[in-house]
Write an enzyme that holds these catalytic residues in place. Structure first.
Site, PDB file in Angstrom:
ATOM      1  CG  HIS A 252      -2.079  -0.978   1.041  1.00 12.44           C
ATOM      2  ND1 HIS A 252      -2.890  -1.363   2.080  1.00 12.44           N
ATOM      3  CD2 HIS A 252      -2.526  -1.660  -0.052  1.00 12.44           C
ATOM      4  CE1 HIS A 252      -3.797  -2.228   1.636  1.00 12.44           C
ATOM      5  NE2 HIS A 252      -3.582  -2.427   0.357  1.00 12.44           N
ATOM      6  CG  HIS A 386      -3.251  -5.561  -8.121  1.00 11.06           C
ATOM      7  ND1 HIS A 386      -3.017  -4.281  -7.656  1.00 11.06           N
ATOM      8  CD2 HIS A 386      -4.120  -6.118  -7.242  1.00 11.06           C
ATOM      9  CE1 HIS A 386      -3.712  -4.074  -6.551  1.00 11.06           C
ATOM     10  NE2 HIS A 386      -4.388  -5.164  -6.271  1.00 11.06           N
TER      11      HIS A 386
END
Length: 413
Positions: A252, A386
């Site tokens: 993150h 992703h």
């Protein structure tokens, strides 16, 4: 454009990922894929998976990939009907096939979470950019739900989740849901031309990145009280939780770095002067991730989490972290032109090609600390969101968002 890998390879890998993802389509929307590329339980579907697959196929439709438009339409239809709660508004977290048709999948399936609702916004925005039928109406509904149910104007953040009726909020606030809300708000701002969404993205990012991340030495806390006090011990007994792990999640830091740079570029594109932290913070986040997350235990790869002293906690290697590292390095290179970020970009793509990509389009979603396939946190290969974005981000400008950029013909190579 940064090389390697060359544009032709990125195109081929992106097309292979799309071919693998086609197997996710079910009567309910899109299901979670296993290692073979099939859906073990087609009678159940998750909102976040359906949204992410819809977003991916909308991007592919913008590139003219055969069959992608129909799959994007399939996702829009599922979000418009199957997942939509006609009684209380919003979308169910999960649905299952019941005797009388689709229904919420148990008590948890009826809850309304900011995390999957952010992906409804993203899917709808991308499908709208791709001019898919029904997408603009879906986006209008999603914008209204985000504003009336999740957005907390006093905090400048989104609330985490509610019961089905939106009357009982969860006693928790999370950064993950806000991160993907920023991603969605940036796309919505570009698709609609409404600066409201950019302003909200800026408020969230300023509080999370320039506030919480900076205050904790760039080891970003993920979990908070409803009053936004950090819960640094949250889920210590579940350190490998897939959505709410204990400690700081290295991937993150990388994702926030890219999103902050995209926010910076979006502000500049509208003639607004970006604040200095919008470049300072991404540098610090990526450098921290490389220093404390990359190859820190004797083997290449990013550890999943660290504690607030920077020591590894969960040492599994997740494919999505490397994908976000690739995007962050490319974004920083685009923003600064500095060769160090191009070096990281090449290093992280090399790792993905050596360890994660079993065959074209088939990525291991999790590896053990010795880089052998594992399934402690994730099983199967749930979606391609992703990885597919990693094939596009290095060849697109930082603004506008992915789908509007593809619609404008801005893809290099």
């Amino acid at each position: 454009m940064i090389t390697p890998p060359p544009a032709a390879w990125l195109d081929a890998e992106g097309d292979a990922l799309l071919a693998f993802a086609r197997g996710a389509a079910t009567d309910l929307g899109f299901g979670t894929l296993d290692d073979a590329g099939t859906v073990p339980d087609p009678a159940r579907a998750e909102l976040w998976i359906t949204c992410r697959m819809t977003h991916v196929f909308a991007l592919a439709a913008l590139r003219g990939r055969p069959g992608a438009a129909e799959l994007a339409d399939h996702g829009v239809a599922a979000l418009t009907t199957t997942f939509a709660d006609a009684e209380h508004g919003g979308w169910f977290t999960a649905v299952e096939q019941g005797p009388d048709g689709p229904r919420p999948a148990g008590e948890a399936g009826g809850r309304k979470g900011a995390y999957p609702h952010a992906f409804v916004l993203l899917a709808a925005a991308s499908a709208t950019a791709a001019a898919r039928p029904g997408a603009a109406d879906l986006l209008a509904r999603a914008r209204a739900v985000s504003t009336t149910r999740f957005w907390d104007d006093e905090a400048g953040m989104v609330r985490e989740s509610f019961d089905r009726t939106f009357t009982e909020p969860e006693d928790y606030r999370g950064v993950n849901a806000n991160m993907h809300t920023v991603e969605a708000y940036l796309a919505v701002a570009d698709v609609t031309g409404e600066d409201l969404w950019l302003d909200r993205a800026l408020r969230i990012t300023r509080r999370v990145v320039d506030g919480e991340a900076r205050a904790h030495g760039w080891r970003l806390p993920e979990h908070f009280t409803p009053g936004w006090r950090p819960l640094l011990e949250y889920n210590r007994d579940q350190p490998a939780h897939p959505f709410r792990p204990f400690g700081a999640t290295v991937g993150h830091w990388l994702e926030w770095a890219r999103l902050t740079l995209e926010l910076r570029a979006a502000l500049a594109a509208r003639g607004r002067d970006p604040e200095p932290w919008t470049l300072e913070a991404p540098r610090a986040l990526v450098e921290g991730a490389a220093r404390e997350g990359w190859a820190v235990d004797g083997a290449d790869g990013f550890v999943y989490t660290v504690d607030f002293a920077g020591a590894p906690v969960v040492r599994q290697r997740m494919h999505w972290v490397v994908c976000e590292a690739i995007g962050a390095a490319a974004a920083l290179h685009a923003a600064t032109g500095e060769e160090a970020y191009a070096d990281w970009y090449r290093t992280w793509w090399d790792y993905a090609r050596r360890h994660l990509i079993e065959a074209p389009g088939r990525w291991h979603h999790e590896l053990a600390p010795d880089n052998t396939p594992a399934a402690g946190t994730w099983s199967g290969r749930p979606d391609v969101y992703h990885a597919y974005q990693a094939t596009l981000l290095p060849r697109l400008p930082l603004a506008p968002a992915l789908a509007p950029a593809l619609a404008a013909g801005l893809l290099e190579g």
